[in-house]
Design an enzyme around this catalytic site. Structure first.
Site, short mmCIF file in Angstrom:
data_model
loop_
_atom_site.label_atom_id
_atom_site.label_comp_id
_atom_site.label_asym_id
_atom_site.label_seq_id
_atom_site.Cartn_x
_atom_site.Cartn_y
_atom_site.Cartn_z
N ARG A 1 0.84 -1.21 0.00
CA ARG A 1 0.00 0.00 0.00
C ARG A 1 0.87 1.26 0.00
NH1 ARG A 1 -1.40 3.02 4.47
NH2 ARG A 1 -3.38 4.17 4.43
N VAL B 1 2.45 1.78 -3.42
CA VAL B 1 1.50 2.26 -4.42
C VAL B 1 1.16 3.73 -4.17
CG1 VAL B 1 -0.87 1.97 -5.29
CG2 VAL B 1 0.53 -0.04 -4.79
N ARG C 1 7.60 -19.26 -4.05
CA ARG C 1 9.05 -19.44 -4.13
C ARG C 1 9.30 -20.02 -5.53
NH1 ARG C 1 8.28 -21.09 1.51
NH2 ARG C 1 9.18 -19.46 2.80
N GLY D 1 12.26 -11.75 1.95
CA GLY D 1 13.44 -12.02 2.78
C GLY D 1 14.70 -12.19 1.94
N THR E 1 9.87 -10.70 6.70
CA THR E 1 9.83 -12.13 7.04
C THR E 1 9.67 -12.26 8.55
OG1 THR E 1 11.17 -14.13 7.34
CG2 THR E 1 12.38 -12.15 6.81
N ASP F 1 10.95 -14.36 10.28
CA ASP F 1 12.18 -14.93 10.86
C ASP F 1 13.15 -13.86 11.37
OD1 ASP F 1 11.08 -17.31 9.95
OD2 ASP F 1 12.29 -17.35 8.13
N ASP G 1 15.60 -12.72 9.88
CA ASP G 1 16.94 -13.25 9.62
C ASP G 1 17.64 -12.60 8.41
OD1 ASP G 1 15.30 -14.29 7.68
OD2 ASP G 1 16.03 -16.33 7.83
N ARG H 1 -0.08 -22.34 28.42
CA ARG H 1 0.39 -22.31 29.80
C ARG H 1 -0.77 -22.53 30.79
NH1 ARG H 1 4.79 -20.88 32.63
NH2 ARG H 1 5.89 -19.73 31.04
N MET I 1 8.57 -21.17 14.50
CA MET I 1 9.28 -21.06 13.22
C MET I 1 10.57 -20.25 13.37
SD MET I 1 6.53 -20.67 10.19
CE MET I 1 5.82 -22.12 9.43
N ARG J 1 13.12 -20.62 10.63
CA ARG J 1 14.05 -21.25 9.67
C ARG J 1 15.36 -21.58 10.38
NH1 ARG J 1 13.41 -21.63 4.15
NH2 ARG J 1 11.77 -20.06 4.13
N GLU K 1 12.57 -24.01 15.31
CA GLU K 1 12.55 -25.15 14.36
C GLU K 1 13.95 -25.50 13.86
OE1 GLU K 1 10.43 -24.45 10.69
OE2 GLU K 1 11.21 -22.43 10.50
N ARG L 1 3.65 -32.53 26.60
CA ARG L 1 2.71 -32.35 25.50
C ARG L 1 3.44 -31.49 24.46
NH1 ARG L 1 0.78 -35.94 27.86
NH2 ARG L 1 -1.41 -36.27 28.36
N ILE M 1 0.44 -20.79 11.59
CA ILE M 1 -0.42 -19.84 12.29
C ILE M 1 0.38 -18.56 12.62
CG2 ILE M 1 -0.06 -20.61 14.70
CD1 ILE M 1 -3.23 -20.57 14.79
#
Ligand code: F6P
Length: 337
Positions: free
Chosen positions: A23, A26, A74, A104, A127, A129, A131, A156, A171, A173, A225, A246, A253
Site C-alpha cells: 500500500r 502504491v 518461491r 526475505g 519475514t 524470521d 533473519d 500455559r 518457526m 528457519r 525449528e 505435550r 499460524i
C-alpha cells in the site's frame, strides 16, 4: 531522469505487514505521478507476466490485512538464467523501470540477479524470521512474536492446571530470533535456538529439575525449528526425567493475522523510502533499519552483511529462571514484587 512506472511484488514466505508495505509503495508512487503495477506470485509472476494494475483504491483497507493481496511464491524457474531472461522480457513489455521486491533473503538474492540484468530493484525486508543480515528488523516479526505469545499463554493455562511440561516449536528457519524473543516474553523454562549448541541434559533437563526444586509444577520449553524438532525434544525429556511432555508445533499460524502497530508503521515507512529511492534516481538497494531509523544500503553490500542473535538475550532468559529459583528457595516469608 524521472521514472513513470514501477512494479511491486511480494515473494517468499508471507508476513503480516506485507500489504501495508505494498500500500505504501502504491500510494507513494502515485503521489509522485508514478504508475504502479502489482506483480502477482513473486518472481514467478514476473516470469509468467502475471500482473495487475494498482491504483489508490486497490490498496484501500489493506493496511490491517494479513497475508499478501499480491500472493507469493518461491520460484525455482527464477533460479535459472532462462527464467530470469523471461522476467526481464516481462519488465520490458510492461515498461517497468524498477521493481520493489518485498520479502526475505531469498527474494533479495533474486533481486540482485535481476539488477545485474539491468532492471533496478529496491528490496523491502519482510519475514517473520527476522533473519536478514543487513537490517535490525524485518516486517512481520513483531506480529508473529505476538501470535506465538498469545498461543503459548493459552497453552500455559492448561499446562499449569494439569501440572505438565509443554514443548512448543516455533518457526524461524535457521535463526532463533523468534524463539528467543518469544521465550523471554512467555517466561520459558528453557529456549533452544540454533545459534547455541544444544545439550539436552544441560539446557533442558537440568533446567526442569531446577525449576521443579524451586517449587514449579509446570514447564514451558520453546524450541526454534532450526534447533530441533519438538517431538524429538519431548521424547528426550521423557527419557531423561520421566515426565511426558505435550508437544505443540505452532507452524503457519505464526505467519497469519493482522499486522500489529509496529509492523504497520514500519512497513509504511519502508515502502515509502523504497519508492523514494527510485524518485531520487537510485535503485539496486535494500531498505533497512538501524536503531529505529530507516537506511538504504547498496544491494551487494547489504547481502554480504551478517546479523547475529544477541546472546546477551539468551543470558537474560536464563537469568529469569535462575532468579525465580533463588527467590522461591528463600522460603514462604520472602516478599517479592
Ligand atoms: O521464512 C518464513 C518461514 O515461515 C520459516 O519460518 C519457515 O521455516 C518457512 O517459512 C516455512 O515455509 P513454507 O511456507 O514453505 O512451509
Amino acid at each position: 531522469m524521472a521514472i513513470n512506472r514501477i512494479g511491486v511484488l511480494t515473494s517468499g514466505g508471507d508476513a503480516p505487514g506485507m500489504n501495508a508495505a505494498v500500500r505504501a509503495v502504491v500510494r507513494t508512487a502515485l503521489s509522485y505521478g508514478i504508475e504502479c503495477i502489482g506483480i502477482r506470485r513473486g518472481w514467478q509472476g514476473l516470469i509468467n507476466g502475471d500482473f495487475v494494475r494498482l491504483d489508490s483504491t486497490s490498496v484501500g483497507h489493506t493496511l490491517s490485512r494479513g497475508g499478501t493481496i499480491l500472493y507469493t511464491a518461491r520460484s525455482d524457474d527464477f533460479m535459472t538464467e532462462k527464467g530470469r531472461e523471461k522476467a526481464v522480457m516481462t519488465c520490458k513489455m510492461l515498461g517497468l523501470e524498477g521493481i520493489v521486491a518485498i520479502g526475505g533473503d531469498g527474494t533479495f538474492r533474486g533481486a540482485l540477479e535481476l539488477s545485474r540484468l539491468g532492471v533496478p530493484v529496491v528490496g523491502v525486508p519482510a519475514t517473520i524470521d527476522n533473519d536478514v543480515g543487513c537490517t535490525n528488523y524485518t516486517i512481520g516479526f513483531d506480529s508473529a512474536c505476538n501470535t506465538a505469545i498469545e498461543c503459548i499463554d493459552k497453552l500455559r493455562d492448561t499446562m499449569q492446571s494439569h501440572e505438565r511440561c509443554s514443548v512448543v516449536e516455533v518457526m524461524g528457519r535457521n535463526a532463533g530470533f523468534l524463539a528467543l524473543y518469544v521465550g523471554i516474553a512467555v517466561g520459558a523454562t528453557a529456549v533452544l535456538v540454533p545459534e547455541h549448541e544444544v545439550n539436552i541434559e544441560r539446557d533442558v533437563i537440568e533446567r526442569i529439575r531446577a525449576s521443579r526444586l524451586a517449587g514449579n509444577t509446570h514447564f514451558m520449553i520453546v524450541v526454534a525449528e532450526g534447533a530441533g524438532s519438538a517431538p524429538e525434544i519431548g521424547r528426550l525429556i521423557k527419557e531423561g526425567i520421566g515426565i511426558e511432555p505435550r508437544v505443540t508445533i505452532l507452524g503457519h499460524i505464526q505467519r497469519g493475522g493482522a499486522p500489529n502497530a509496529r509492523d504497520r508503521e514500519i512497513a509504511t515507512r519502508m515502502g515509502y523510502y523504497a519508492v523514494m529511492a527510485f524518485v531520487e534516481g537510485r535503485g539496486n538497494s535494500i531498505i533497512a533499519t538501524r536503531e529505529g531509523d530507516i537506511v538504504e544500503l547498496p544491494i551487494e553490500e547489504a547481502l554480504s552483511m551478517k546479523k547475529h542473535l544477541q546472546m546477551e538475550r539468551y543470558k537474560i532468559m536464563e537469568a529469569m529462571q535462575f532468579s525465580a529459583s533463588v527467590t522461591k528457595r528463600e522460603g514462604p516469608g520472602f516478599q517479592t514484587l
